[in-house]
Design an enzyme around this catalytic site. Structure first.
Site, PDB file in Angstrom:
ATOM      1  N   SER A   1      83.668   3.747 -12.687  1.00  0.00           N
ATOM      2  CA  SER A   1      84.035   5.178 -13.568  1.00  0.00           C
ATOM      3  C   SER A   1      85.156   6.087 -13.360  1.00  0.00           C
ATOM      4  O   SER A   1      86.063   6.569 -13.439  1.00  0.00           O
ATOM      5  CB  SER A   1      83.314   6.110 -14.076  1.00  0.00           C
ATOM      6  OG  SER A   1      82.770   7.180 -13.075  1.00  0.00           O
TER       7      SER A   1
ATOM      8  N   LYS B   1      82.899  13.013 -10.370  1.00  0.00           N
ATOM      9  CA  LYS B   1      84.011  12.727 -11.176  1.00  0.00           C
ATOM     10  C   LYS B   1      85.232  13.960 -10.820  1.00  0.00           C
ATOM     11  O   LYS B   1      84.999  13.999  -9.315  1.00  0.00           O
ATOM     12  CB  LYS B   1      83.250  13.600 -12.035  1.00  0.00           C
ATOM     13  CG  LYS B   1      81.797  13.033 -13.082  1.00  0.00           C
ATOM     14  CD  LYS B   1      82.144  10.770 -13.387  1.00  0.00           C
ATOM     15  CE  LYS B   1      81.446  10.689 -14.331  1.00  0.00           C
ATOM     16  NZ  LYS B   1      81.524   9.164 -14.738  1.00  0.00           N
TER      17      LYS B   1
END
Length: 236
Positions: A74, A117
């Site tokens: 991701s 993230k």
């Protein structure tokens, strides 16, 4: 009476010892330095002080940093699966998180799992995704770090005690778009260094979004503020 004089002539100079005898006298009078033996109690104290200092340094490193291994894709293209990184766990005790920071966090729905993230929304921000672009407080973000633009459309109002985090690989990331905001208490630290594999060694780049205005707290016009080993694995 006849006086007999000695054949040796008299001299007014004082008598001097031969050189060899004079040297022996100097050696005899030279002070020999005494060896002072250090008490055992002083030696033990120095050993204890060294051990305590070593333990303190180890504790400081452990308290301030942690290493993680990345799983998932991701954060492509910025970070890759299988990379090992070190995070700074003390940085947010000294300064506030910024938009563009890459962070390691506890997954709010299962705190036994850790994600990595990027923060794009601060407390009080309005985050909007439309037409494959991200807008924060009405300003379009310049995001050269993403692998692909987002494919969803929505608007979020970030609470004052939370952050909005997303992956750089927008179409393949489980993040605030699907599981909502990141509470501050679930923020572990800021990613600092990739140390393995050796060819990937680098300081982790963070990207600032200075053009985005800070949100205003309704009523008083002030900027919104926050209320104040084996490697772990970060999922993406």
């Amino acid at each position: 009476m006849t006086t007999i004089e000695s054949s040796a002539s008299k001299s007014s100079e004082p008598y001097q010892l031969p050189p060899a005898i004079e040297l022996e006298k100097k050696v005899a009078h030279t002070a020999v330095p005494r060896q002072i033996k250090q008490p055992n109690s002083v030696l033990v104290r120095e050993i204890l002080e060294t051990l305590l200092f070593t333990f303190f340094i180890v504790w400081l490193v452990k308290a301030g940093t942690q290493n993680f291994r990345i799983e998932g894709a991701s954060m492509l293209p910025t970070l890759h699966e299988g990379q090992y990184l070190i995070i700074n766990k003390l940085i947010y005790s000294l300064e506030e998180p910024e938009r563009g920071d890459i962070v390691v966090l506890h997954y709010p729905n299962d705190r036994s799992r850790d994600f990595i993230k990027r923060i794009i929304g601060l407390p009080g921000d309005t985050v909007e995704i439309r037409d494959q672009q991200v807008f924060v407080n009405g300003i379009r973000l310049d995001e050269p770090y993403i692998s692909a633009p987002p494919n969803n459309n929505n608007t979020w109002q970030v609470p004052l005690d939370s952050f909005f985090v997303v992956g750089d690989n927008r179409p393949n990331s489980s993040d605030s778009r699907s599981w909502s905001y990141l509470p501050r208490e679930d923020l572990i630290g800021r990613a600092w260094l990739v140390y393995w594999p050796p060819e990937d060694w680098q300081l982790i780049p963070h990207f600032t979004h200075d053009a985005v205005p800070n949100p205003l707290v309704e009523g008083d016009g002030n900027t919104a503020v926050l209320t104040p080993s084996s490697p772990a694995t970060t999922e993406q």
